[in-house]
Scaffold this active site. Structure first.
Site, short mmCIF file in Angstrom:
data_model
loop_
_atom_site.label_atom_id
_atom_site.label_comp_id
_atom_site.label_asym_id
_atom_site.label_seq_id
_atom_site.Cartn_x
_atom_site.Cartn_y
_atom_site.Cartn_z
N ASP A 288 0.86 -1.17 0.00
CA ASP A 288 0.00 0.00 0.00
C ASP A 288 0.91 1.24 0.00
O ASP A 288 2.14 1.14 0.10
CB ASP A 288 -0.97 -0.01 1.19
CG ASP A 288 -2.20 0.86 0.92
OD1 ASP A 288 -2.15 1.70 -0.01
OD2 ASP A 288 -3.22 0.72 1.62
N TYR A 289 0.30 2.38 -0.11
CA TYR A 289 0.96 3.68 -0.29
C TYR A 289 2.04 3.93 0.78
O TYR A 289 1.70 4.07 1.96
CB TYR A 289 -0.11 4.76 -0.16
CG TYR A 289 0.04 5.97 -1.04
CD1 TYR A 289 -0.81 6.19 -2.11
CD2 TYR A 289 1.01 6.93 -0.78
CE1 TYR A 289 -0.70 7.32 -2.90
CE2 TYR A 289 1.13 8.06 -1.56
CZ TYR A 289 0.26 8.25 -2.63
OH TYR A 289 0.37 9.37 -3.40
#
Ligand code: NOJ
Length: 763
Positions: A288-289
């Site tokens: 994820d980010y």
């Protein structure tokens, strides 16, 4: 050795890659292609493939955006991009990769296509309330068609995190609290996105997220720690991810939380032992980010250590954080990661590109004639309207106030009654709010000329300016009116005074749920409560239409309302879809996929809890029982609950046998009758309880359902066939087992009001 293999050995030897042995078996075309390409790649180029950047410019979905993207693409330092929208921009970026980088490797273009692409459908939690798998699959199919017509080939969906804490804002992105339903929806969405051929120009690669257990964040606070037993993981939280993998999901996104004390993005057990070895996942894993960078704050070490940990755990692509890009080569030189580990990641990314057909044609998804034809096309809006109507859940309907007559005067009141900016719900990063149909417009058009609709805003979404500021990050969602709260209320009461019935459209602003939108108080904002109280005092029928991205605390509202319709956030066609339901063009058939608590103190609350050794028992609170002093154990609205304009009745359950062996099939039959005045659909739900088992079992578990349409007055026999597989649970060795003994089977229209029968599984 065949020719391809010989060639690969030659290429590998020429490139001095002694460690990279060609596969022993005759390679298939993809392997041969990727081998030959990798033989030409430098370490930097291989690491470049592991790098996913977001150049910014779209709606922000993380705290930072990437810089120097163009030069990184040219140097072969970028494997994929997201956050750029439109064929022209995507074509331009792809052109850079395939003309200016040394090896001309195309990039993958991804996006958060969560509930539709530019045509925005109802939020995922709403769609799940339809219990309509074919419809949910179609929503993903249409989103894939539209997204690919605009240049994309990779979507960050489905989000399959089981969620049992409505304080967590991201419950809106998933399918609710139940493992069985969640798994079915996960598979349907993957099928919808990916179709049968990933290389077709109208299919996208799905990315199942957030692996794993993200929905169990402590206290419902986003990104918080998760700690749970393996039994609970295997029984409740992991199956939806597994279902998405089994359906062929091409990629997996890690979650932000830790698991057993190790952040998911650095968790080898999770990504290698479980995902790849046990489940046989063959695609690639993206973080994820900036999740690798965040492992520094989790306390695993500095960025180099975190990046090495992620790679070794099985991560293939680093979203935005550039930890791989900036540290892996150094780690390789220092012996902290191996060439093989880098190669494995690179191979999996290249294979994804191969499967998407990007090597054959890097511009496969950049057909602007398709953009013209398919983006925001009329058929998608028609579908959005249908999906919206089918996602509504009717929670109360006294005196058959709904459906409304298409005559007389209706006072349409509320901060969300004539509003475009909140209709899409959260995570509509490509959706244009201004294209939404507000409820007022929908009511006027569906109601027609025979009905007089008066409108007043009545209240702001919130008078709390600090809260409004927080939810206005992507544009104004909660505005503060130039009229004072008292003036708004006076107007509303004046309008209500002239009407036969009041329809109040209230709820959350769209960004009051979603990422980083946890709430410790999940009530309606107090000023909207005040509006409803004042409207109820008029004594007129009060229809409350609720927009929300999570279960809310609604005791007072449910009491005051004559009818209560939960419409969630519906997307572009909200107004039309809601009007279709309010006026009876569509008879609501949605059922809740998350329990609605009576107060925050009951959370986590879900239908398939265990019994405890001191269950509450019948009647009021008792000493030495598992209950509260101040609230009942029962929710306000249970899982699976939802009314219709018609009524359904269930016969007693008939079983073809009351004793079964492992090889037998148990056939269950109930007669479902539509006993009301309207044609309608009912979600017939089947739950099971295993009375004695080596592992304590929940009071009931959903095991099957069917959505049935019956005309008014019609009856139908509904048949379920159960096998021993349905009786299995996760045993102490984490493998599914069944045990002989007594079972109760329940059938009904929600998880509370059920007919039951008993049978025994004999050895
Ligand atoms: C963070 C979110 O957790 C994830 O769901 C999303 O796909 C990425 N950002 C990319 O926007």
């Amino acid at each position: 050795m065949n020719r391809i293999l010989l060639l690969m050995v030659a290429v590998a030897t020429a490139a001095g890659l002694g460690a990279q042995k060609p596969v022993a078996q005759p390679a298939n075309k993809m392997t041969a292609f990727v081998n030959a390409l990798m033989a030409k790649m430098t370490v930097d180029e291989k690491i470049g493939q592991l790098n996913l950047l977001n150049p910014g410019g779209g709606v922000a979905t993380g705290a930072v955006v990437s810089s120097g993207v163009e030069s990184k693409i040219k140097s072969g330092g970028v494997g994929a991009l997201f956050g750029i929208i439109g064929v022209d921009k995507i074509r331009q970026a792809q052109q850079l990769a395939v003309s200016s980088s040394r090896l001309k490797i195309p990039m993958i273009f991804g996006s958060d296509v969560i509930h539709g692409y530019k045509t925005t459908f109802p939020v995922p939690l709403a769609l799940s309330c339809s219990w309509d798998l074919a419809m949910i699959e179609r929503s993903a199919r249409l989103a894939a068609e539209e997204a690919t017509a605009d240049g994309l080939s990779w979507v960050y969906s489905p989000m399959v995190d089981i969620a049992r804490d409505p304080r967590w804002g991201r419950v809106v992105e998933g399918a609710g609290e139940d493992t069985y339903l969640g798994s079915k929806i996960a598979a349907a969405m993957v099928k919808g996105y990916q179709g049968n051929d990933l290389a077709a120009n109208n299919t996208v690669m799905a990315c199942v997220k957030h692996f794993a257990l993200y929905g169990a964040a402590e206290a419902g606070r986003d990104y918080n720690s998760v700690d749970m037993s393996r039994l609970k993981m295997y029984e409740t939280y992991l199956p939806p991810y597994r279902a998405a993998i089994d359906a062929g999901a091409g990629s997996v996104m890690t979650s932000f939380n830790d698991i057993d004390g190790i952040p998911a993005s650095g968790n080898k057990w999770l990504m290698t032992d479980l995902l790849r070895k046990q489940w046989g996942f063959k695609g690639f894993v993206v973080t994820d980010y900036t999740a690798i960078n965040e492992m520094v704050d989790h306390g695993v070490g500095d960025l180099q250590v975190a990046s090495a940990l992620a790679l070794k755990a099985g991560v293939d692509m680093d979203m935005v954080g550039e930890g791989f890009l900036t540290t892996l080569k150094k780690s390789l030189q220092q012996g902290k990661v191996t060439q093989r580990q880098i190669d494995d990641g690179c191979r999996r990314v290249l294979e994804a590109k191969y499967k998407l057909g990007l090597f054959e044609d890097p511009f496969r998804y950049c057909d602007s004639s398709r953009t013209q034809r398919e983006v925001l096309s009329a058929d998608k809006r028609t579908a959005a309207r249908e999906f919206g109507a089918r996602s509504c859940v009717l929670l109360k309907n006294n005196n058959q106030t709904l459906p409304l007559k298409k005559s007389g005067t209706i006072a349409l009141i509320g901060p969300l009654a004539n509003n475009k900016s909140n209709m899409l719900g959260t995570w509509a990063v490509s959706g244009e709010p201004q294209l939404s149909v507000p409820v007022l417009d929908g009511m006027r058009s569906v109601g027609g000329s025979g009905v007089n609709i008066l409108y007043a805003k009545g209240a702001n979404i919130t008078d709390d300016t600090a809260l409004a500021k927080k939810v206005n990050v992507f544009g104004v969602r909660a505005d503060v009116d130039s009229l004072s709260p008292d003036q708004l209320l006076t107007q509303a009461l004046e309008v209500a005074g002239r009407a036969d019935v009041i329809v109040a459209v209230v709820g959350e602003a769209s960004e009051m749920s979603g990422e980083a939108a946890s709430r410790s108080d999940i009530s309606l904002p107090v000023n909207q409560q005040r509006l409803l109280q004042a409207l109820a005092k008029t004594g007129k029928p009060l229809v409350v239409v609720l927009m929300n991205g999570r279960p809310l605390i609604l005791n007072m509202e449910a009491e005051l309302a004559t009818s209560l319709l939960d419409v969630w956030f519906q997307g572009h066609e909200a107004g039309n879809a809601i009007a279709d339901v309010l006026f009876g063009n569509y008879n609501p058939s949605g059922k809740l996929t998350m329990t609605f608590p009576r107060n925050v103190g009951q959370i986590p609350i879900y239908y398939n809890h265990k019994n405890t050794g001191r269950p509450q028992g019948a009647g009021p609170t008792q000493k030495f029982r598992s209950n509260y002093l101040d609230v009942s154990n029962e929710p306000l609205f249970p899982f699976g609950f939802g009314l219709s304009y018609t009524t359904f009745s269930y016969s007693e359950i008939k079983l073809n046998r009351t004793s079964m062996r492992a090889a037998d099939q148990l056939q269950l039959r109930v007669t479902l009758s539509n006993t009301g005045q309207f044609d309608g659909e009912e979600v017939v739900q089947l739950y099971l309880h295993d009375e004695y088992a080596s592992i304590t079992q929940p009071v009931k578990k959903l095991k099957a359902f069917q959505k049935i349409r019956l005309q008014a007055g019609e009856s139908k026999d509904i048949v379920f066939n159960l096998t021993v597989d349905d009786l299995k649970f996760v045993g102490s060795d984490l493998k599914p087992i069944y045990e002989p003994g007594n079972f109760t089977v329940f059938v009904g229209g929600n998880s509370r009001d059920l007919k039951q029968a008993k049978f025994v599984l004999v050895p």
